[in-house]
Design an enzyme around this catalytic site. Structure first.
Site, PDB file in Angstrom:
ATOM      1  N   ARG A  68      -2.167 -12.575   7.605  1.00 54.89           N
ATOM      2  CA  ARG A  68      -1.422 -12.397   6.366  1.00 54.89           C
ATOM      3  C   ARG A  68       0.031 -12.057   6.679  1.00 54.89           C
ATOM      4  O   ARG A  68       0.327 -11.359   7.648  1.00 54.89           O
ATOM      5  CB  ARG A  68      -2.023 -11.261   5.531  1.00 54.89           C
ATOM      6  CG  ARG A  68      -3.277 -11.659   4.772  1.00 54.89           C
ATOM      7  CD  ARG A  68      -3.778 -10.545   3.878  1.00 54.89           C
ATOM      8  NE  ARG A  68      -4.155  -9.374   4.642  1.00 54.89           N
ATOM      9  CZ  ARG A  68      -3.411  -8.287   4.785  1.00 54.89           C
ATOM     10  NH1 ARG A  68      -2.235  -8.183   4.176  1.00 54.89           N
ATOM     11  NH2 ARG A  68      -3.838  -7.289   5.510  1.00 54.89           N
ATOM     12  N   TYR A 212      -3.667 -19.972   6.241  1.00 61.51           N
ATOM     13  CA  TYR A 212      -4.652 -19.052   6.813  1.00 61.51           C
ATOM     14  C   TYR A 212      -5.065 -17.919   5.892  1.00 61.51           C
ATOM     15  O   TYR A 212      -4.228 -17.283   5.245  1.00 61.51           O
ATOM     16  CB  TYR A 212      -4.100 -18.449   8.114  1.00 61.51           C
ATOM     17  CG  TYR A 212      -5.167 -17.794   8.961  1.00 61.51           C
ATOM     18  CD1 TYR A 212      -6.335 -18.489   9.278  1.00 61.51           C
ATOM     19  CD2 TYR A 212      -5.031 -16.497   9.421  1.00 61.51           C
ATOM     20  CE1 TYR A 212      -7.322 -17.890  10.047  1.00 61.51           C
ATOM     21  CE2 TYR A 212      -6.018 -15.900  10.199  1.00 61.51           C
ATOM     22  CZ  TYR A 212      -7.158 -16.600  10.510  1.00 61.51           C
ATOM     23  OH  TYR A 212      -8.138 -16.022  11.267  1.00 61.51           O
ATOM     24  N   LYS A 221      -7.461 -12.042  -1.748  1.00 56.91           N
ATOM     25  CA  LYS A 221      -6.502 -10.950  -1.935  1.00 56.91           C
ATOM     26  C   LYS A 221      -5.593 -11.194  -3.137  1.00 56.91           C
ATOM     27  O   LYS A 221      -5.282 -10.276  -3.898  1.00 56.91           O
ATOM     28  CB  LYS A 221      -5.673 -10.749  -0.664  1.00 56.91           C
ATOM     29  CG  LYS A 221      -6.530 -10.462   0.560  1.00 56.91           C
ATOM     30  CD  LYS A 221      -7.357  -9.220   0.358  1.00 56.91           C
ATOM     31  CE  LYS A 221      -8.539  -9.124   1.270  1.00 56.91           C
ATOM     32  NZ  LYS A 221      -8.431  -8.370   2.478  1.00 56.91           N
ATOM     33  N   HIS A 241     -10.177  -2.745  -2.584  1.00 54.19           N
ATOM     34  CA  HIS A 241     -10.385  -3.318  -1.249  1.00 54.19           C
ATOM     35  C   HIS A 241     -11.515  -2.536  -0.568  1.00 54.19           C
ATOM     36  O   HIS A 241     -11.266  -1.678   0.267  1.00 54.19           O
ATOM     37  CB  HIS A 241      -9.067  -3.180  -0.478  1.00 54.19           C
ATOM     38  CG  HIS A 241      -9.018  -3.928   0.808  1.00 54.19           C
ATOM     39  ND1 HIS A 241      -8.120  -3.619   1.800  1.00 54.19           N
ATOM     40  CD2 HIS A 241      -9.731  -4.977   1.273  1.00 54.19           C
ATOM     41  CE1 HIS A 241      -8.282  -4.446   2.821  1.00 54.19           C
ATOM     42  NE2 HIS A 241      -9.262  -5.278   2.534  1.00 54.19           N
ATOM     43  N   SER A 263      -7.302  -3.204   6.344  1.00 53.49           N
ATOM     44  CA  SER A 263      -7.705  -4.421   7.046  1.00 53.49           C
ATOM     45  C   SER A 263      -8.023  -4.115   8.513  1.00 53.49           C
ATOM     46  O   SER A 263      -7.271  -3.404   9.173  1.00 53.49           O
ATOM     47  CB  SER A 263      -6.584  -5.452   6.964  1.00 53.49           C
ATOM     48  OG  SER A 263      -6.305  -5.721   5.613  1.00 53.49           O
ATOM     49  N   CYS A 265     -10.360  -2.290   9.787  1.00 49.43           N
ATOM     50  CA  CYS A 265     -10.705  -0.889  10.045  1.00 49.43           C
ATOM     51  C   CYS A 265     -12.182  -0.597   9.795  1.00 49.43           C
ATOM     52  O   CYS A 265     -12.556   0.568   9.609  1.00 49.43           O
ATOM     53  CB  CYS A 265      -9.831   0.030   9.224  1.00 49.43           C
ATOM     54  SG  CYS A 265      -8.113   0.004   9.757  1.00 49.43           S
ATOM     55  N   ASP A 288     -15.685  -6.628   1.423  1.00 49.76           N
ATOM     56  CA  ASP A 288     -14.217  -6.604   1.369  1.00 49.76           C
ATOM     57  C   ASP A 288     -13.634  -6.234   0.010  1.00 49.76           C
ATOM     58  O   ASP A 288     -12.581  -5.621  -0.046  1.00 49.76           O
ATOM     59  CB  ASP A 288     -13.654  -7.961   1.798  1.00 49.76           C
ATOM     60  CG  ASP A 288     -12.188  -7.894   2.219  1.00 49.76           C
ATOM     61  OD1 ASP A 288     -11.842  -7.011   3.014  1.00 49.76           O
ATOM     62  OD2 ASP A 288     -11.391  -8.713   1.736  1.00 49.76           O
ATOM     63  N   ARG A 380     -11.454 -15.126  13.034  1.00 42.89           N
ATOM     64  CA  ARG A 380     -12.382 -14.773  11.953  1.00 42.89           C
ATOM     65  C   ARG A 380     -13.584 -15.706  11.902  1.00 42.89           C
ATOM     66  O   ARG A 380     -13.508 -16.861  12.315  1.00 42.89           O
ATOM     67  CB  ARG A 380     -11.652 -14.851  10.608  1.00 42.89           C
ATOM     68  CG  ARG A 380     -10.443 -13.924  10.496  1.00 42.89           C
ATOM     69  CD  ARG A 380     -10.687 -12.794   9.565  1.00 42.89           C
ATOM     70  NE  ARG A 380      -9.683 -11.739   9.684  1.00 42.89           N
ATOM     71  CZ  ARG A 380      -9.755 -10.596   9.019  1.00 42.89           C
ATOM     72  NH1 ARG A 380     -10.753 -10.363   8.198  1.00 42.89           N
ATOM     73  NH2 ARG A 380      -8.837  -9.662   9.174  1.00 42.89           N
TER      74      ARG A 380
HETATM   75  P1  GTP Z   1     -10.814  -6.940   7.238  1.00 44.49           P
HETATM   76  O1  GTP Z   1     -11.717  -8.089   7.136  1.00 44.49           O
HETATM   77  O2  GTP Z   1      -9.501  -7.257   7.870  1.00 44.49           O
HETATM   78  O3  GTP Z   1     -10.608  -6.261   5.926  1.00 44.49           O
HETATM   79  O4  GTP Z   1     -11.485  -5.889   8.281  1.00 44.49           O
HETATM   80  P2  GTP Z   1     -12.676  -4.866   8.098  1.00 44.49           P
HETATM   81  O5  GTP Z   1     -12.201  -3.607   7.463  1.00 44.49           O
HETATM   82  O6  GTP Z   1     -13.845  -5.525   7.487  1.00 44.49           O
HETATM   83  O7  GTP Z   1     -12.979  -4.469   9.630  1.00 44.49           O
HETATM   84  P3  GTP Z   1     -14.179  -4.913  10.598  1.00 44.49           P
HETATM   85  O8  GTP Z   1     -15.477  -4.293  10.212  1.00 44.49           O
HETATM   86  O9  GTP Z   1     -14.164  -6.379  10.742  1.00 44.49           O
HETATM   87  O10 GTP Z   1     -13.716  -4.244  11.952  1.00 44.49           O
HETATM   88  C1  GTP Z   1     -12.467  -4.489  12.530  1.00 44.49           C
HETATM   89  C2  GTP Z   1     -12.464  -4.026  13.954  1.00 44.49           C
HETATM   90  O11 GTP Z   1     -12.804  -2.648  14.023  1.00 44.49           O
HETATM   91  C3  GTP Z   1     -13.459  -4.767  14.820  1.00 44.49           C
HETATM   92  O12 GTP Z   1     -12.872  -5.057  16.054  1.00 44.49           O
HETATM   93  C4  GTP Z   1     -14.580  -3.776  14.987  1.00 44.49           C
HETATM   94  O13 GTP Z   1     -15.268  -3.956  16.199  1.00 44.49           O
HETATM   95  C5  GTP Z   1     -13.883  -2.435  14.919  1.00 44.49           C
HETATM   96  N1  GTP Z   1     -14.771  -1.385  14.356  1.00 44.49           N
HETATM   97  C6  GTP Z   1     -15.504  -1.462  13.217  1.00 44.49           C
HETATM   98  N2  GTP Z   1     -16.255  -0.351  13.025  1.00 44.49           N
HETATM   99  C7  GTP Z   1     -15.976   0.467  14.060  1.00 44.49           C
HETATM  100  C8  GTP Z   1     -16.437   1.784  14.429  1.00 44.49           C
HETATM  101  O14 GTP Z   1     -17.248   2.407  13.766  1.00 44.49           O
HETATM  102  N3  GTP Z   1     -15.903   2.308  15.574  1.00 44.49           N
HETATM  103  C9  GTP Z   1     -14.998   1.623  16.339  1.00 44.49           C
HETATM  104  N4  GTP Z   1     -14.541   2.214  17.437  1.00 44.49           N
HETATM  105  N5  GTP Z   1     -14.553   0.380  16.016  1.00 44.49           N
HETATM  106  C10 GTP Z   1     -15.025  -0.190  14.902  1.00 44.49           C
HETATM  107  C1  SPV Z   2      -7.584  -8.482   5.291  1.00 46.08           C
HETATM  108  O1  SPV Z   2      -6.531  -8.615   5.919  1.00 46.08           O
HETATM  109  O2  SPV Z   2      -7.838  -7.444   4.638  1.00 46.08           O
HETATM  110  C2  SPV Z   2      -8.585  -9.555   5.300  1.00 46.08           C
HETATM  111  C3  SPV Z   2      -8.198 -10.817   5.911  1.00 46.08           C
HETATM  112  O3  SPV Z   2      -9.666  -9.396   4.782  1.00 46.08           O
HETATM  113  S1  SPV Z   2      -7.364 -11.837   4.813  1.00 46.08           S
HETATM  114  O4  SPV Z   2      -8.358 -12.583   4.042  1.00 46.08           O
HETATM  115  O5  SPV Z   2      -6.553 -12.733   5.612  1.00 46.08           O
HETATM  116  O6  SPV Z   2      -6.563 -11.059   3.901  1.00 46.08           O
HETATM  117 MN    MN Z   3     -10.078  -7.090   4.127  1.00 42.18          MN
END
Ligand code: GTP
Ligand code: SPV
Ligand code: MN
Length: 598
Positions: A68, A212, A221, A241, A263, A265, A288, A380
């Protein structure tokens, strides 16, 4: 609105962008087959080994179009103060002139697709419709997974339903100004001229130059959050979110929990948590976005408006998120991951050891000694939610589910304890409003820099965030005061002196959810600290973890000095909202300061 309004809009956009053909999408199976075949033919998709990963594809983007672009995301309200200090703003008339110039002829030589979609189950009172116009078949293929694409939406629009118009162009026409044909590229885009523009008053979305993710899949979003938050403010609901899960306890009690983390996290990972705790189960409803509204029982009912997942690949592996790995065995689109020599996918963290001889996300040969990542950090996977093996049977309930708890979190190496329970709704809103997080690869910009990301909505709130805080505060007035969801803050990412995560995270986050449930049930498992109620060390289930008492204390510590510092920083952040900042949150800050002094 009516069908003629929709048709007129499509004609106007076609007149402006000048495509070779207009294609109306219907969401059918044959349409999906056709679009995937076209993407393979264009070189955007490579078919993966059908024996290992049936019906799945990989796309490699232009290396300049990988995340983004927040610096080019705009909220173009009539008045600047309505966009607020956290959004980029340009006067609507000026922006329209710029966009008209960019979109003029931008689809020459390309097909223009018209995608009618629903955010939310079609029959849900919380659902909202949109129509995205795009010249990107990748967007068509992805929107078919992420949203409910159906020609039924056109019927509903004909019957008078409201809809959000969204226009997208990759900004790379195939016929130049002199009328010459230009060769296409596998990932057309125009990274020098990216625009992701929301007009909140007219509820329109215009996106240019990027193909993308959130830049181009406009149901996500742009509509479900930026325009969605504006609709929600005006109509008395919330667009957030957040992930959404159902927790089942050994006593078979069920709790629905929503959680907002910025994002990359941990939303997708928490949404797919695999519990190792006997009798405890987590099921997925969303990963999400959550839309929520008060119901007639004075509780919050919540839906996941999406229909698919667009999850971060790196770090997603058998040991961290087996559910995700199992859910993407087929029917998935991978973007910017690496490929193996037998035609499968790989990324950092999928397995402990990298296979030999990969092709990296840029298409170059890669091995362990290459000294760079094989997959892009924001690579992704995209898959239909009904493939998720932990999907909850009530995930698409049109009325939504009643929320019991809301969590806010971020990536905080220091200061923020593993979990905190708020003292009440107003204090909970304060916790949400003051979330800060270290930046990730999900958006362009430096990684690891701490920034305030209130409610994990910093890049996604379609109006002044001061007003948004006020909307959250007043939301409780629509709810039964005896039955408000409990608000918590969590942080999986605290680090020790050696820079290592102290908490094991992932599946072990179940232990924190157990404590959360205990708090909802009124257990005596927390102690008061200046920032809120923190788990009693002995109340957190750490059995079987290699976590010393000292480390546990570190995880739960609330340091008065660093928190005084943080409070001062929060004061500065609040000041940036001027007179839009709600008094109640300033009072909460004063309360925090006086508790820190006590
Ligand atoms: P978006 O799709 O961007 O909104 O991301 P998200 O909030 O869904 O995050 P996601 O669960 O995909 O995790 C993002 C990164 O954080 C990945 O590399 C995970 O491996 C890492 N991660 C997720 N949960 C944990 C956790 O509990 N501990 C640690 N250390 N890392 C984590
Ligand atoms: C985020 O950045 O929070 C995502 C990926 O979930 S995107 O769809 O590119 O915004
Ligand atoms: Mn997200």
């Amino acid at each position: 609105m009516s069908l003629s309004t929709l048709k007129r809009w499509v004609t106007e956009v076609a007149d402006l962008t000048d495509p070779t053909e207009i294609v109306w999408c219907d969401g059918s199976y044959p349409e999906g087959q056709k679009i995937n075949a076209l993407l393979v033919e264009n070189g955007t998709f490579e078919k993966l080994n059908q024996k290992i990963r049936p019906n799945s594809f990989i796309a490699r983007t232009d290396p300049a179009d990988v995340a983004r672009v927040e610096s080019r995301t705009f909220i173009c309200s009539e008045e600047e103060k309505d966009a607020g200090p956290t959004n980029n703003w340009v006067e609507p008339a000026k922006m329209r002139a710029e966009l008209n110039e960019k979109f003029a002829g931008s689809m020459r030589g390309r097909k223009m697709y018209v995608i009618p979609f629903s955010m939310g189950p079609l029959n849900s009172p919380l659902a909202r419709y949109g129509v995205e116009i795009t010249d990107s078949p990748y967007v068509v293929a992805s929107m078919r997974i992420m949203t409910r694409v159906s020609d039924k939406i056109v019927d509903r629009i004909a019957a008078g339903a409201d809809w959000v118009p969204a226009i997208h162009s990759v900004g790379q026409p195939l016929i130049d100004d002199q009328g010459n044909t230009v060769a296409d590229t596998p990932w057309p885009c125009n990274p020098e001229n990216v625009y992701v523009v929301q007009f909140p008053e007219t509820r329109e979305i215009w996106s240019f130059g990027s193909g993308y993710g959130g830049n181009s899949l406009l149901g996500k979003k742009a509509m479900a959050l930026r325009i969605g938050s504006v609709l929600a403010r005006d109509e008395g609901w919330l667009a957030e979110h957040m992930l959404l899960i159902r927790i089942t306890t050994p006593e078979k009690k069920k709790y629905h929990v929503a959680a907002a983390f910025p994002s990359a996290c941990g939303k997708t990972n928490l949404a797919m948590l695999q519990s190792q705790m006997p009798g405890w189960k987590v099921e997925t409803l969303g990963d999400d976005i959550v839309w929520m509204a008060p119901n007639d029982r004075g509780k919050i009912r919540a839906i996941n408006p999406e229909n698919g997942l667009f999850g971060v690949a790196p770090g997603t592996g058998i040991s961290t998120n087996k559910v995700a790995v199992d859910s993407m065995r087929e029917g998935a689109i991978f973007t910017n991951v690496a490929t193996t020599k037998d035609g499968d996918v790989w990324w950092e963290g999928l397995t402990d050891e990298a296979p030999d001889h990969l092709t990296d996300w840029k298409g170059d040969p890669w091995n362990k000694d290459s000294g760079k990542a094989a997959a892009h950090p924001n690579a992704r996977f995209c898959l239909p939610i009904d493939q998720v093996t932990s999907l909850s049977d009530n995930w698409a309930e049109p009325e939504g589910v009643e929320l019991d708890a809301i969590l806010f979190g971020g990536r905080r190496a220091t200061n923020v304890p593993l979990a905190v329970r708020s003292l009440n709704w107003q204090h909970g809103v304060f916790l949400g409003a003051t979330i800060a997080s270290e930046q990730t690869a999900a958006a362009e910009g430096p990684i690891g820099i701490l920034r305030r990301d209130p409610f994990a909505m910093l890049p996604f709130c379609g109006y002044n965030m001061g007003d948004y805080f006020g909307h959250w505060l007043s939301f409780a007035e629509k709810l039964d005061p005896a039955n408000l969801p409990t608000i918590f803050q969590v942080n999986w990412f605290r680090k020790d002196e050696n820079g290592k995560f102290i908490w094991p995270g992932f599946g072990e986050n179940m232990r924190v959810l157990q404590w959360v449930v205990g708090q909802i049930e009124g257990k005596d498992s927390s102690i008061a600290t200046p920032i809120g109620m923190v788990p009693k060390a002995e109340a957190l289930n750490t059995e079987g973890l290699r976590l010393s008492e000292e480390k546990l204390a570190q995880l739960l510590a609330v340091d008065r000095d660093t928190w005084s510092h943080e409070a001062a920083e929060i004061a500065g952040f609040f000041e940036s909202f001027g007179d839009k900042m709600p008094e109640e949150l300033k009072v909460e800050l004063q309360n925090l300061e006086s508790r820190l002094r006590a």
